[in-house]
Design an enzyme around this catalytic site. Structure first.
Site, PDB file in Angstrom:
ATOM      1  N   ASP A 198       0.814  -1.203   0.000  1.00  0.00           N
ATOM      2  CA  ASP A 198       0.000   0.000   0.000  1.00  0.00           C
ATOM      3  C   ASP A 198       0.859   1.269   0.000  1.00  0.00           C
ATOM      4  O   ASP A 198       1.814   1.385   0.777  1.00  0.00           O
ATOM      5  CB  ASP A 198      -0.905  -0.007   1.245  1.00  0.00           C
ATOM      6  CG  ASP A 198      -1.768   1.236   1.350  1.00  0.00           C
ATOM      7  OD1 ASP A 198      -2.664   1.395   0.509  1.00  0.00           O
ATOM      8  OD2 ASP A 198      -1.527   2.047   2.269  1.00  0.00           O
ATOM      9  N   GLU A 235       1.523  -0.102  -4.763  1.00  0.00           N
ATOM     10  CA  GLU A 235       0.593   0.977  -5.090  1.00  0.00           C
ATOM     11  C   GLU A 235       1.396   2.267  -5.078  1.00  0.00           C
ATOM     12  O   GLU A 235       2.043   2.600  -4.077  1.00  0.00           O
ATOM     13  CB  GLU A 235      -0.540   1.086  -4.077  1.00  0.00           C
ATOM     14  CG  GLU A 235      -1.508   2.205  -4.449  1.00  0.00           C
ATOM     15  CD  GLU A 235      -2.307   2.770  -3.284  1.00  0.00           C
ATOM     16  OE1 GLU A 235      -3.248   3.540  -3.541  1.00  0.00           O
ATOM     17  OE2 GLU A 235      -1.984   2.456  -2.132  1.00  0.00           O
TER      18      GLU A 235
END
Length: 530
Positions: A198, A235
């Site tokens: 993330d 990400e």
């Protein structure tokens, strides 16, 4: 205080830690399923179709066992990888998982560690690889005891969600080891086939060896030890090829990264929204660029950022970029959690599906997208601290100042916000939803049948070859022997096809126009040949 490496927190983030022996994760397996798990090898990313899901809303029960019952459906759909939103234990009974605090302990509301291991084995038995979303840029505030054990955090850097982890300051070696061991645990003990990292742009690591490089080296070594492929997908909104460039070439050695430009270009064109980051995107030309290069911003000025952004995707291979038209962020970070199916008609949804699934890159679908689910995906939390819950709700409203979305923001703390976000599987029996689902199935079949050796790099010469007329509203692109033709206007018109022998295999319109005939309004045609 809970053990920082606790493997099981059945009483929540403030409760006692329980012991889980890694070997026991295989103990209750069915032999045939266990054998399939041991023999399973994920398909390479060049052939992957990823399906992102949130365990709490994927089924009414919100458990591993219930999700396991949907595996035959997912295998029949044709996806290759499931991507689970974060499982590290977070506060309360419901949430997205990005405020996890017990990184080694699976969230108890979804089931036990043994049930998670069984779920992964069952996925492998159905031919599905499993990726896990992990958060290493911050921890949540509620139940975060980690700072009591050592210098895990630093005030030298700031993130938008909490204190930054100490990856490059004094005594940071053990902090880096902590998160790398966590990554290896999910892959080795539970059998995950890869991790989605993330918001890596909020991982601050300025030593000679970046944390991501150290992690990719460790995961690569584990893959060789286990004799199966393991992947790391970042990400990132940086449009920076260094994330996936080989370590020997000065990169971090990750396998792929998400690219937002593809989503933003498609969303802006089809919805007409120009608020926030959509202000940077301008019509069909950017859709064509995203199809060809992945990156739209390659170093030019960004109005939204008020600075230059990105760099050219030189040397990138298409399988190193993951693209989507919908995902948990882009839906859930809207005030009302609207999916595209709540804003657009079936012809537009079919066009967007073709753009996503036939592009050169790795496509990602979000749960229910394939049948045009009408349930929103809202942001929901269950903080036990009432004051923290109030602050989260207030902060959520302030986030949307750059967007002019209508209506009040649902309170993340209310249980109804969570319940409204649960998929309604009965929609599958409605004709309009069944029609869209069959369209997705056929596109996936075309993509998987036409997969060939990866192209050398992104760009016009080796990726998708695009042609468009922004004023007329049509676009064509060719990739891997597949030609997609789009009339995106509300008027019938002739759309020029590239030369070659093409066979029509899929049409969104009952009127199958010949190349010399006008296409119906808002229609999509798919050919194979060359």
């Amino acid at each position: 205080m809970p053990d920082p490496r606790s493997r099981w927190q059945p009483e929540g983030v403030h409760g006692a830690s329980h012991i889980v022996v890694a070997d026991s994760l295989e103990a209750e397996s069915i032999e045939a399923e266990s054998q399939a798990h041991r023999d399973f090898r994920a398909v390479p990313l060049s052939e992957a179709i990823i399906y992102e899901l949130h365990l709490g809303t994927f089924t009414p029960e919100g458990t591993y066992a219930a999700a396991q019952g949907k595996l035959p459906y997912l295998a029949d759909l044709g996806v290759t990888h499931l991507e689970l939103m974060p499982l590290a234990t977070f506060p309360g009974r419901r949430g997205w998982g990005y405020d996890g605090v017990d990184l080694f302990a699976p969230f108890p509301a979804y089931g036990t560690p043994l049930q998670l291991a069984a779920f992964v084995r069952a996925c492998h038995a159905h031919g599905l690889a499993v990726l896990l979303d992990v958060v290493y840029n911050h921890l949540g505030p509620d139940g975060n005891y980690l700072a009591q054990y050592g210098p895990y955090f630093t005030d030298r850097y700031k993130t938008g969600w909490g204190a930054a982890l100490n990856y490059d300051g004094p005594q940071s070696d053990a902090v880096r080891r902590f998160v790398i061991d966590n990554a290896l645990m999910w892959l080795k003990d539970y059998g995950f086939d890869g991790l989605r990292l993330d918001a890596v742009h909020a991982i601050f690591s300025f030593e000679a060896v970046h944390l991501l490089e150290e992690m990719s080296t460790a995961v690569s070594a584990l893959g060789k030890e286990l004799r199966r492929p393991l992947v790391l997908i970042a990400e990132s909104d940086l449009n920076d090829p260094r994330l996936v460039r080989a370590v020997s070439r000065g990169g971090y050695g990750l396998d792929a990264h998400w690219v937002d430009d593809f989503h933003h270009a498609i969303h802006q064109y089809f919805t007409g929204e120009t608020d926030g980051y959509y202000a940077d995107f301008n019509g069909l030309q950017d859709v064509a660029t995203a199809l060809r290069d992945g990156y739209v911003y390659q170093g030019q000025y960004s109005v939204h950022r008020a600075r230059r952004h990105g760099r050219p995707p030189t040397g990138l291979k298409p399988q190193q970029l993951v693209v989507s038209a919908q995902n948990h962020d882009q839906i859930g970070n809207r005030a009302q959690g609207e999916r595209l199916s709540m804003m657009l008609g079936t012809p537009q949804l079919k066009a967007i599906a073709a753009l996503t699934l036939l592009a050169p890159f790795v496509p990602l679908l979000f749960q229910g997208e394939e049948w045009g689910a009408r349930t929103p995906f809202l942001y929901f939390t269950d903080h036990e601290d009432a004051e923290l819950g109030r602050l989260v709700a207030e902060g959520r409203s302030k986030e949307f100042n750059a967007f002019r979305w209508q209506g009040s923001v649902p309170n993340p703390q209310e249980s109804d916000t969570f319940v409204r976000s649960q998929l309604n599987w009965s929609e599958l029996f409605l004709p309009s939803h069944a029609e869209l689902l069959e369209w997705y199935r056929q596109l996936i079949r075309i993509r998987r049948d036409k997969v060939v050796l990866p192209r050398e790099s992104c760009g016009e010469s080796n990726g998708a070859v695009t042609n468009f007329d922004a004023e007329a509203g049509w676009l064509t692109f060719v990739h891997n022997g597949v030609l997609a033709v789009f009339n995106l206007r509300d008027l019938a018109q002739l759309v020029p096809r590239p030369s070659g022998e093409w066979k029509l295999v899929l049409s969104s319109d009952s009127k199958e126009a010949q190349p010399s005939e006008a296409m119906s309004p808002q229609s999509t045609l798919i050919y194979i040949g060359g």
